[in-house]
Write an enzyme that holds these catalytic residues in place. Structure first.
Site, PDB file in Angstrom:
ATOM      1  NE  ARG A  81      -6.344   4.181  -7.081  1.00  0.00           N
ATOM      2  CZ  ARG A  81      -5.813   4.457  -5.725  1.00  0.00           C
ATOM      3  NH1 ARG A  81      -4.968   3.386  -5.245  1.00  0.00           N
ATOM      4  NH2 ARG A  81      -6.248   5.152  -5.003  1.00  0.00           N
ATOM      5  CG  ASN A 108      -5.475   8.615   0.515  1.00  0.00           C
ATOM      6  OD1 ASN A 108      -6.741   8.741   0.715  1.00  0.00           O
ATOM      7  ND2 ASN A 108      -4.657   7.595   0.584  1.00  0.00           N
ATOM      8  CB  SER A 109      -8.384   7.994  -3.832  1.00  0.00           C
ATOM      9  OG  SER A 109      -7.445   7.899  -4.771  1.00  0.00           O
ATOM     10  CG  HIS A 136     -10.301   4.026  -5.188  1.00  0.00           C
ATOM     11  ND1 HIS A 136     -10.894   3.162  -4.343  1.00  0.00           N
ATOM     12  CD2 HIS A 136      -9.385   4.725  -5.025  1.00  0.00           C
ATOM     13  CE1 HIS A 136     -10.185   3.449  -3.418  1.00  0.00           C
ATOM     14  NE2 HIS A 136      -9.335   4.535  -3.378  1.00  0.00           N
ATOM     15  CG  ASP A 171      -1.123   2.186  -4.303  1.00  0.00           C
ATOM     16  OD1 ASP A 171      -1.114   2.910  -5.454  1.00  0.00           O
ATOM     17  OD2 ASP A 171      -1.382   2.722  -3.093  1.00  0.00           O
ATOM     18  CG  ASP A 193       1.237   6.852  -5.511  1.00  0.00           C
ATOM     19  OD1 ASP A 193       0.306   6.193  -5.054  1.00  0.00           O
ATOM     20  OD2 ASP A 193       2.062   7.235  -4.930  1.00  0.00           O
ATOM     21  CE  LYS A 195      -2.283   9.372  -4.499  1.00  0.00           C
ATOM     22  NZ  LYS A 195      -2.225   8.057  -4.477  1.00  0.00           N
ATOM     23  CB  SER A 234      -1.038   0.103   1.332  1.00  0.00           C
ATOM     24  OG  SER A 234      -1.368   1.323   1.453  1.00  0.00           O
ATOM     25  N   GLY A 235       0.688   2.100  -0.996  1.00  0.00           N
ATOM     26  CA  GLY A 235       1.117   3.371  -0.927  1.00  0.00           C
ATOM     27  C   GLY A 235       0.967   4.187   0.276  1.00  0.00           C
ATOM     28  CG  LEU A 236      -2.720   5.570   3.518  1.00  0.00           C
ATOM     29  CD1 LEU A 236      -2.230   6.861   3.850  1.00  0.00           C
ATOM     30  CD2 LEU A 236      -4.132   5.177   3.777  1.00  0.00           C
ATOM     31  CG  ASP A 255      -1.040   8.239  -0.276  1.00  0.00           C
ATOM     32  OD1 ASP A 255      -0.211   8.039  -0.884  1.00  0.00           O
ATOM     33  OD2 ASP A 255      -2.205   7.542  -0.342  1.00  0.00           O
ATOM     34  CD  GLU A 284      -3.548   7.139  -8.040  1.00  0.00           C
ATOM     35  OE1 GLU A 284      -3.829   8.280  -7.626  1.00  0.00           O
ATOM     36  OE2 GLU A 284      -3.516   6.310  -7.144  1.00  0.00           O
TER      37      GLU A 284
END
Length: 308
Positions: free
Chosen positions: A172, A137-138, A203, A100, A102, A135, A61-63, A73, A129
């Site tokens: 993504r 965090n979504s 997502h 992940d 990104d 980026k 996980s990137g986060l 993130d 993504e």
């Protein structure tokens, strides 16, 4: 054209050869008629715990990796720091690792460099993504500009040209995150499939799974669909099986569990100036030694250090 689940083919040189990490991940995401689950890992210990729990694949996980390094993130951690963390995860487990990645940390050139380095580190695949660099965090704020479809398709093609079939590439789509709706998500999914993606990750930040289930229905299973139910966690997994979702990613839960546990322990020790009350609530040292296979070290010492 819809993808068809395929049985894993044995290595031609040896009928019982062990499958490679890429073959394992492909079986989980692309060739498995059953719903698959990937568990988040952000370091070697979390990877080993997920493997012990019975998961068959990991999500780097990137986060979670950024958080474990003390970064936000928002592409504050560099691509090389991500690769170093992934290498520790890979070294700690036999499970295939989907990273992940990104947006690839820049344009097509950055993305293909990242993919090559992740493959060298032992990762089985990466999710890229369609966001703009840097980026965010979504699940934070409203600043989520999308990359141009043709430009991002170029990133995907560049990655596939570098890693070919030796690396799983998941595209993504952030269209729902950015508020562009289902039609835009479907258009992007078709473009990314044409660019060579092996699977589509759709997502959503909604509290229900309605958006992703609508996408799966409209998409018609052209490529496997991966989802990340961080915000719509109350939806039963039976709904994903019915929708023929391929893979569910539990994307940040080990990191969040560790943060909560560490905060509780630190608060308790600081207040009581003692560890007596928390000792029974934390992992024992023998458990840590077992997770990291100190027994193997002892056996190896007998073999290599003791004289004949």
């Amino acid at each position: 054209m819809q993808y068809q689940p395929q049985a894993v083919r044995p290595n031609a040189s040896h009928e019982y050869a062990r499958p490679s990490p890429v073959e394992k991940l492909r079986d989980e995401i692309c060739s498995n008629s059953e719903l698959s689950f990937l568990m988040e890992a952000h370091d070697g210990l979390s990877a080993r715990i997920a493997e012990r729990a019975g998961f068959r694949g990991l999500w780097a996980s990137g986060l979670s990796i950024a958080s474990s390094l003390g970064f936000r993130d928002a592409n504050e951690a560099s691509w090389s720091q991500l690769v170093e963390s992934v290498e520790r995860i890979v070294d700690s487990t036999e499970l295939p690792v989907l990273v992940d990645g990104d947006g690839g940390f820049g344009n097509f050139n950055n993305a293909r460099l990242l993919a090559r380095k992740l493959r060298q580190a032992g990762a089985a695949g990466a999710s890229l993504e369609d966001s703009c660099f840097p980026k965010l965090n979504s699940l934070i704020g409203d600043r989520h500009p999308l990359a141009d479809i043709d430009e991002f398709s170029g990133r995907l093609r560049a990655v596939k040209d570098v890693v070919s079939e030796t690396f799983i590439l998941v595209a993504r789509i952030e269209a729902l995150i950015a508020g562009h709706g289902l039609n835009e998500a479907i258009v992007r999914a078709h473009a990314y499939a044409d660019a060579g993606a092996d699977a589509i990750l759709i997502h959503s930040r909604k509290s229900s799974a309605d958006e992703v289930l609508s996408f799966a229905s409209e998409w018609g299973n052209r490529l496997p669909v991966v989802i990340v139910p961080t915000t719509y966690y109350r939806t039963p997994v039976s709904a994903y099986r019915y929708a023929r979702i391929s893979t569910v990613v539990w994307a940040n839960h080990s990191m969040r569990a560790a943060a909560a546990a560490m905060r509780h322990v630190c608060d308790s020790i600081a207040a009581q100036q003692s560890v007596a009350s928390i000792e029974s609530h934390i992992a024992s040292l023998p458990e840590i030694f077992d997770l990291l296979r100190y027994d193997e070290l002892a056996e190896s010492e007998k073999r290599y250090l003791q004289p004949r």
